[in-house]
Design an enzyme around this catalytic site. Structure first.
Site, PDB file in Angstrom:
ATOM      1  N   PHE A  93       0.769  -1.373  -0.018  1.00  0.00           N
ATOM      2  CA  PHE A  93       0.022  -0.087   0.169  1.00  0.00           C
ATOM      3  C   PHE A  93       0.980   1.400   0.059  1.00  0.00           C
ATOM      4  O   PHE A  93       2.081   1.350   0.484  1.00  0.00           O
ATOM      5  CB  PHE A  93      -0.839   0.126   1.223  1.00  0.00           C
ATOM      6  CG  PHE A  93      -0.183   0.115   2.596  1.00  0.00           C
ATOM      7  CD1 PHE A  93       0.122   1.463   3.056  1.00  0.00           C
ATOM      8  CD2 PHE A  93       0.221  -0.982   3.219  1.00  0.00           C
ATOM      9  CE1 PHE A  93       0.686   1.341   4.389  1.00  0.00           C
ATOM     10  CE2 PHE A  93       0.638  -0.966   4.330  1.00  0.00           C
ATOM     11  CZ  PHE A  93       1.038   0.250   5.039  1.00  0.00           C
ATOM     12  N   CYS A  94       0.169   2.452  -0.499  1.00  0.00           N
ATOM     13  CA  CYS A  94       0.776   3.811  -0.281  1.00  0.00           C
ATOM     14  C   CYS A  94      -0.124   4.642   0.252  1.00  0.00           C
ATOM     15  O   CYS A  94      -0.863   4.086   1.224  1.00  0.00           O
ATOM     16  CB  CYS A  94       1.598   4.150  -1.800  1.00  0.00           C
ATOM     17  SG  CYS A  94       0.137   4.080  -2.946  1.00  0.00           S
ATOM     18  N   TRP A  95      -0.142   5.877  -0.092  1.00  0.00           N
ATOM     19  CA  TRP A  95      -0.801   6.914   0.802  1.00  0.00           C
ATOM     20  C   TRP A  95      -2.615   6.560   0.125  1.00  0.00           C
ATOM     21  O   TRP A  95      -3.508   6.232   1.007  1.00  0.00           O
ATOM     22  CB  TRP A  95      -0.497   8.253   0.534  1.00  0.00           C
ATOM     23  CG  TRP A  95      -1.604   9.273   0.910  1.00  0.00           C
ATOM     24  CD1 TRP A  95      -2.204  10.301   0.182  1.00  0.00           C
ATOM     25  CD2 TRP A  95      -2.117   9.435   2.381  1.00  0.00           C
ATOM     26  NE1 TRP A  95      -2.941  11.005   1.012  1.00  0.00           N
ATOM     27  CE2 TRP A  95      -2.986  10.271   2.358  1.00  0.00           C
ATOM     28  CE3 TRP A  95      -1.954   8.599   3.422  1.00  0.00           C
ATOM     29  CZ2 TRP A  95      -3.765  10.801   3.363  1.00  0.00           C
ATOM     30  CZ3 TRP A  95      -2.791   9.055   4.519  1.00  0.00           C
ATOM     31  CH2 TRP A  95      -3.500   9.946   4.488  1.00  0.00           C
ATOM     32  N   GLY A  98      -2.189   4.660  -5.002  1.00  0.00           N
ATOM     33  CA  GLY A  98      -1.904   5.251  -6.404  1.00  0.00           C
ATOM     34  C   GLY A  98      -0.516   4.504  -7.108  1.00  0.00           C
ATOM     35  O   GLY A  98      -0.384   3.318  -6.885  1.00  0.00           O
ATOM     36  N   VAL A 122      -3.313   4.009   2.768  1.00  0.00           N
ATOM     37  CA  VAL A 122      -3.180   3.942   4.152  1.00  0.00           C
ATOM     38  C   VAL A 122      -4.359   4.907   4.566  1.00  0.00           C
ATOM     39  O   VAL A 122      -4.959   5.049   5.637  1.00  0.00           O
ATOM     40  CB  VAL A 122      -2.009   4.492   4.633  1.00  0.00           C
ATOM     41  CG1 VAL A 122      -1.594   5.788   4.391  1.00  0.00           C
ATOM     42  CG2 VAL A 122      -1.843   4.267   6.188  1.00  0.00           C
TER      43      VAL A 122
END
Length: 349
Positions: A93-95, A98, A122
């Site tokens: 995962f990233c923010w 994306g 996240v």
């Protein structure tokens, strides 16, 4: 091809067995807030992320993408190698779910490493945490360890936890001991990190009838307890620990080890210096300058912390309260266990 999963899907997978979350954001972002238990395998380090962000703003999206791909290509062998060491099912995962997590999942898929990707990143997890805390749904009553500074409350919480009692250590998840000197030698949490750790502790103990905590103000360092948790703490049963002053000085010195950070202790003391009578403040400052930390702590307890604790305790005269007079932490712990036996409920067996 990798699959995108919603947060609830991943929670379901976790219940079936071990599952590794991998945060592919930069180390700085990871440090500020992530999903508890995650590991960090970044696509870009802090400097690289800053460079790409600057290009995006000042030149344009395409140039930033090209530079990002060039940077990432050079680190692909190490990036892939880090994932090969993970033996459990994994989710990246990233923010927001994306480009970074999509790039990571795509590359891993091409290398035959199966992973899923968290849809919404996240940020979706943060939204879940806020929603869960807003429910104000935590039924266990609190048994609150109180007492003057240096009465070993944190150590007693650890011993209770080691003996199988349900314990939530707010100071531990806040990364702060709750005093003006509280962050020295620790890494304080921000509110997002604190909330994430707290919701998992609340979830862990939600079926208990009682949970042991330490008496805290609502604000602990940089973070604040949810109001309903603070109110529940205020109305809980209070166990007030009393130890001799000399013993408390020993405990404070062992906890804080001021000789390791003398300058930071001096700086922290200067924040409260004006609240003390001038002769006492000057004497404490002299002791700190001379490395006589025991004498400085004794005066701080007598003239700053103890009066503040008496003032706060005067506000809670209607609470159920048990006083524990003890010689040291070991003695206090034994007497608290005896107290627990007297108020024993099925969940405390």
């Amino acid at each position: 091809m990798f699959r995108d999963l919603m947060l609830e899907d991943i929670f379901a997978l976790q219940e079936k067995g071990p599952h590794t979350f991998i945060d592919v954001r930069s180390p700085k972002e990871f440090k500020e807030a992530t999903i508890p238990g995650s590991i960090n395998i970044p696509v870009f380090d802090d400097e690289e992320r800053a460079e790409i962000g600057t290009l995006y703003k000042q030149v344009g999206q395409e140039v930033a993408k090209e530079r990002g791909l060039a940077i990432f290509a050079k680190k692909l062998p190490n990036f892939i190698s880090a994932f090969k060491n993970i033996e459990t099912p994994m989710t990246v995962f990233c923010w927001r779910g994306g480009m970074r997590s999509k790039t990571a999942a795509t590359v891993l898929d091409l290398m035959g490493i199966h992973t899923t990707r968290l849809n919404g990143g996240v940020r979706s997890y943060r939204q879940w945490v806020v929603h869960e805390l807003e429910k104000e749904d935590f039924s266990p009553d609190f048994i609150v360890l109180n007492g003057n500074t240096g009465t070993g409350k944190t150590e007693i919480l650890k011993r209770l936890a080691d003996n199988g009692y349900p314990v939530i250590d707010f100071e531990n998840i806040a990364g702060h001991r709750g005093s003006i000197f509280g962050q020295i030698g620790l890494e304080p949490s921000n509110q997002k990190k604190f909330d994430s750790l707290l919701i998992h502790e609340l979830e862990r103990f939600k079926t208990e009838s009682h949970v042991f905590i330490e008496g805290e103000s609502r604000r602990i360092g940089k973070v604040s307890l949810p109001q309903y948790i603070y109110d529940k703490k205020e109305s809980g049963m209070q166990i007030v620990i009393h130890l001799p002053l000399a013993e408390r000085v020993k405990i404070v010195l062992a906890d804080y080890e001021p000789w390791n950070n003398p300058e930071r202790f001096k700086e922290a003391f200067q924040l409260i210096e004006r609240r003390l009578h001038t002769p006492i403040a000057k004497l404490i400052e002299t002791y700190l300058d001379n490395g006589e930390f025991g004498l400085a702590v004794e005066l701080l307890l007598e003239h700053y912390y103890d009066p503040r604790y008496r003032h706060s305790g005067d506000k809670n005269t209607d609470l159920q309260k048990v006083d524990i007079e003890a010689k040291n932490v070991e003695d206090a712990f034994k007497k608290i266990l005896q107290t627990i036996e007297r108020i024993k409920t099925p969940s405390l067996s």
